[in-house]
Design a protein around this motif. Structure first.
Motif, PDB file in Angstrom:
ATOM      1  N   ALA A 200       0.808  -1.223   0.000  1.00 15.85           N
ATOM      2  CA  ALA A 200       0.000   0.000   0.000  1.00 15.85           C
ATOM      3  C   ALA A 200       0.839   1.270   0.000  1.00 15.85           C
ATOM      4  CB  ALA A 200      -0.933   0.004   1.202  1.00 15.85           C
ATOM      5  N   HIS A 201       2.120   1.172   0.296  1.00 13.54           N
ATOM      6  CA  HIS A 201       2.965   2.368   0.392  1.00 13.54           C
ATOM      7  C   HIS A 201       4.313   2.127  -0.291  1.00 13.54           C
ATOM      8  CE1 HIS A 201       0.267   4.329   3.310  1.00 13.54           C
ATOM      9  NE2 HIS A 201       0.120   3.118   3.826  1.00 13.54           N
ATOM     10  N   PRO A 202       4.304   1.894  -1.605  1.00 15.52           N
ATOM     11  CA  PRO A 202       5.573   1.631  -2.309  1.00 15.52           C
ATOM     12  C   PRO A 202       6.534   2.807  -2.257  1.00 15.52           C
ATOM     13  CG  PRO A 202       3.779   2.021  -3.867  1.00 15.52           C
ATOM     14  CD  PRO A 202       3.152   1.893  -2.519  1.00 15.52           C
ATOM     15  N   ASP A 203       6.018   4.035  -2.159  1.00 15.23           N
ATOM     16  CA  ASP A 203       6.893   5.202  -2.075  1.00 15.23           C
ATOM     17  C   ASP A 203       7.706   5.206  -0.781  1.00 15.23           C
ATOM     18  OD1 ASP A 203       4.395   5.482  -0.789  1.00 15.23           O
ATOM     19  OD2 ASP A 203       4.627   7.666  -0.674  1.00 15.23           O
ATOM     20  N   VAL A 204       7.067   4.812   0.330  1.00 17.24           N
ATOM     21  CA  VAL A 204       7.782   4.738   1.608  1.00 17.24           C
ATOM     22  C   VAL A 204       8.826   3.630   1.560  1.00 17.24           C
ATOM     23  CG1 VAL A 204       7.548   4.384   4.092  1.00 17.24           C
ATOM     24  CG2 VAL A 204       5.762   5.613   2.836  1.00 17.24           C
ATOM     25  N   VAL A 205       8.461   2.495   0.970  1.00 13.72           N
ATOM     26  CA  VAL A 205       9.403   1.383   0.841  1.00 13.72           C
ATOM     27  C   VAL A 205      10.637   1.830   0.065  1.00 13.72           C
ATOM     28  CG1 VAL A 205       9.781  -0.900  -0.165  1.00 13.72           C
ATOM     29  CG2 VAL A 205       7.615  -0.386   0.987  1.00 13.72           C
ATOM     30  N   GLU A 206      10.438   2.516  -1.043  1.00 14.16           N
ATOM     31  CA  GLU A 206      11.559   2.947  -1.876  1.00 14.16           C
ATOM     32  C   GLU A 206      12.434   3.958  -1.138  1.00 14.16           C
ATOM     33  OE1 GLU A 206      14.138   3.029  -5.010  1.00 14.16           O
ATOM     34  OE2 GLU A 206      12.469   1.645  -4.612  1.00 14.16           O
ATOM     35  N   ARG A 207      11.812   4.884  -0.423  1.00 11.99           N
ATOM     36  CA  ARG A 207      12.579   5.905   0.307  1.00 11.99           C
ATOM     37  C   ARG A 207      13.435   5.276   1.401  1.00 11.99           C
ATOM     38  NH1 ARG A 207      11.469   8.548   5.016  1.00 11.99           N
ATOM     39  NH2 ARG A 207       9.261   7.893   5.034  1.00 11.99           N
ATOM     40  N   LEU A 208      12.841   4.400   2.190  1.00  6.85           N
ATOM     41  CA  LEU A 208      13.596   3.778   3.276  1.00  6.85           C
ATOM     42  C   LEU A 208      14.622   2.781   2.753  1.00  6.85           C
ATOM     43  CD1 LEU A 208      10.874   3.219   6.024  1.00  6.85           C
ATOM     44  CD2 LEU A 208      12.473   5.099   5.731  1.00  6.85           C
ATOM     45  N   LYS A 209      14.332   2.164   1.613  1.00  9.85           N
ATOM     46  CA  LYS A 209      15.301   1.251   0.995  1.00  9.85           C
ATOM     47  C   LYS A 209      16.572   2.015   0.627  1.00  9.85           C
ATOM     48  CE  LYS A 209      16.025  -1.731  -3.039  1.00  9.85           C
ATOM     49  NZ  LYS A 209      17.192  -0.941  -3.509  1.00  9.85           N
ATOM     50  N   LYS A 210      16.421   3.204   0.073  1.00 14.38           N
ATOM     51  CA  LYS A 210      17.589   4.006  -0.306  1.00 14.38           C
ATOM     52  C   LYS A 210      18.410   4.386   0.931  1.00 14.38           C
ATOM     53  CE  LYS A 210      15.653   6.008  -4.541  1.00 14.38           C
ATOM     54  NZ  LYS A 210      15.222   7.259  -5.222  1.00 14.38           N
ATOM     55  N   THR A 211      17.716   4.752   2.007  1.00 15.22           N
ATOM     56  CA  THR A 211      18.422   5.099   3.239  1.00 15.22           C
ATOM     57  C   THR A 211      19.163   3.885   3.795  1.00 15.22           C
ATOM     58  OG1 THR A 211      16.698   6.716   3.760  1.00 15.22           O
ATOM     59  CG2 THR A 211      18.189   6.105   5.534  1.00 15.22           C
ATOM     60  N   LEU A 212      18.531   2.729   3.733  1.00 15.40           N
ATOM     61  CA  LEU A 212      19.160   1.502   4.224  1.00 15.40           C
ATOM     62  C   LEU A 212      20.362   1.125   3.358  1.00 15.40           C
ATOM     63  CD1 LEU A 212      18.881  -0.620   6.430  1.00 15.40           C
ATOM     64  CD2 LEU A 212      17.356  -1.919   4.926  1.00 15.40           C
ATOM     65  N   ASP A 213      20.247   1.316   2.055  1.00 17.66           N
ATOM     66  CA  ASP A 213      21.368   1.044   1.153  1.00 17.66           C
ATOM     67  C   ASP A 213      22.559   1.942   1.487  1.00 17.66           C
ATOM     68  OD1 ASP A 213      19.938  -0.892  -0.163  1.00 17.66           O
ATOM     69  OD2 ASP A 213      19.331   0.404  -1.839  1.00 17.66           O
ATOM     70  N   SER A 214      22.287   3.199   1.812  1.00 19.61           N
ATOM     71  CA  SER A 214      23.361   4.122   2.181  1.00 19.61           C
ATOM     72  C   SER A 214      24.051   3.661   3.457  1.00 19.61           C
ATOM     73  CB  SER A 214      22.808   5.541   2.368  1.00 19.61           C
ATOM     74  OG  SER A 214      22.260   6.039   1.166  1.00 19.61           O
ATOM     75  N   TRP A 215      23.255   3.170   4.398  1.00 20.09           N
ATOM     76  CA  TRP A 215      23.841   2.642   5.642  1.00 20.09           C
ATOM     77  C   TRP A 215      24.740   1.456   5.358  1.00 20.09           C
ATOM     78  CZ3 TRP A 215      23.348  -2.220   7.795  1.00 20.09           C
ATOM     79  CH2 TRP A 215      23.909  -2.364   9.073  1.00 20.09           C
ATOM     80  N   HIS A 216      24.314   0.582   4.443  1.00 19.30           N
ATOM     81  CA  HIS A 216      25.131  -0.575   4.087  1.00 19.30           C
ATOM     82  C   HIS A 216      26.491  -0.135   3.548  1.00 19.30           C
ATOM     83  CE1 HIS A 216      22.838  -4.232   4.727  1.00 19.30           C
ATOM     84  NE2 HIS A 216      21.760  -3.628   4.300  1.00 19.30           N
ATOM     85  N   GLN A 217      26.497   0.863   2.704  1.00 17.03           N
ATOM     86  CA  GLN A 217      27.763   1.350   2.157  1.00 17.03           C
ATOM     87  C   GLN A 217      28.662   1.882   3.262  1.00 17.03           C
ATOM     88  OE1 GLN A 217      28.689   0.873  -1.016  1.00 17.03           O
ATOM     89  NE2 GLN A 217      26.723  -0.178  -1.249  1.00 17.03           N
ATOM     90  N   MET A 218      28.078   2.621   4.211  1.00 15.43           N
ATOM     91  CA  MET A 218      28.853   3.146   5.334  1.00 15.43           C
ATOM     92  C   MET A 218      29.403   2.008   6.181  1.00 15.43           C
ATOM     93  SD  MET A 218      28.706   3.629   8.844  1.00 15.43           S
ATOM     94  CE  MET A 218      26.951   3.502   9.222  1.00 15.43           C
ATOM     95  N   ALA A 219      28.560   0.993   6.455  1.00 21.51           N
ATOM     96  CA  ALA A 219      28.979  -0.121   7.298  1.00 21.51           C
ATOM     97  C   ALA A 219      30.104  -0.917   6.648  1.00 21.51           C
ATOM     98  CB  ALA A 219      27.786  -1.028   7.593  1.00 21.51           C
ATOM     99  N   LYS A 220      30.021  -1.114   5.339  1.00 23.78           N
ATOM    100  CA  LYS A 220      31.070  -1.848   4.636  1.00 23.78           C
ATOM    101  C   LYS A 220      32.401  -1.107   4.688  1.00 23.78           C
ATOM    102  CE  LYS A 220      28.075  -4.336   1.391  1.00 23.78           C
ATOM    103  NZ  LYS A 220      27.695  -4.501  -0.039  1.00 23.78           N
TER     104      LYS A 220
END
Length: 249
Positions: A200-220
């Protein structure tokens, strides 16, 4: 189904397990009371700072399983964090702001009048407690569940969760066929993550996915050196102790 096959009533088993868990909490509460009373009897109560917190919660079939360490759902990652410091932590104050366990170290250090070690993660909770100092900076809390070296689920699963605003997104990277890749929950209204609203909220999923991806890059980029490098200079006794705890292989 596994409990029924073993001839065990699932509801009775869960009730028994919750009662045992409640008893454990009551036992811990009694021991904390003994500690606080002991500090007071020695005239140390007004000089003491206590922090009580847990590294994980416990599952009671909220998502079909028992035990812990199998997911990043609410029953696992919403843990207690209680601070007690007469005259410095306001009595009865409840903080609704989501914080992380990495905030505990800088909080205890700054409240003890010491400088925070360089490179320490997290930030002091002092501003949320009314203390003077740098303003509190909101940032999305992250949780992760790594594979545990086995090929069967949930041990083999790999999941990450991010909470931002009113939403919590779970990215199930390695998962069984029936589990969706993304799950979205209302953080405050659905604390145990029961209703998936991702569709029901694909826009929220996409926004938080991008933030999570950025965290992954920082963690790596901040990944620690392998054991072969980190253990250089340690004694055999130190290495044996770390191996018994599972920190070095």
């Amino acid at each position: 189904e596994e409990l029924v096959q073993a001839g065990i009533d699932p509801e009775a088993f869960i009730r028994f397990s919750k009662d045992w868990y409640d008893g454990s909490i009551r036992g811990m509460d009694t021991e904390i009371a003994r500690l606080v009373e002991g500090l007071g009897a020695r005239g140390l109560g007004d000089r003491s700072l206590l922090a009580f917190y847990a590294d994980h919660g416990e599952e009671f079939h909220e998502h079909g399983r028992m035990w812990h360490g199998q997911s990043v759902y609410g029953e696992m990652v919403r843990v207690p964090l209680i601070l007690w410091a007469p005259g410095r932590v306001p009595k009865g104050l409840k903080i609704e702001e989501p914080v992380q366990l990495i905030d505990v170290l800088p909080t205890l250090v700054t409240m003890s009048g010491l400088p925070v070690p360089e490179g320490a993660q997290g930030q002091s909770l002092g501003p949320l407690l009314g203390a003077a100092g740098p303003a509190w900076k909101r940032r999305p809390p992250i949780s992760e569940k790594q594979p545990m070296g086995r090929q069967d689920f949930p041990q083999a699963s790999e999941s990450y969760a991010i909470m931002d605003g009113d939403w919590k997104l779970i990215h199930n990277v390695t998962r069984p066929p029936e589990k969706p890749e993304f799950e979205l929950f209302e953080f405050y209204k659905d604390p145990l993550d029961q209703k998936n609203l991702a569709a029901a909220h694909p826009d929220v999923v996409e926004r938080l996915k991008k933030t999570l991806d950025s965290w992954h890059q920082m963690a790596k980029s901040a990944r620690l050196k392998p054991d072969s490098e980190a253990i250089k200079g340690m004694s055999k006794e130190q290495l044996d102790h770390l191996r018994t705890l599972g920190y070095v292989k």
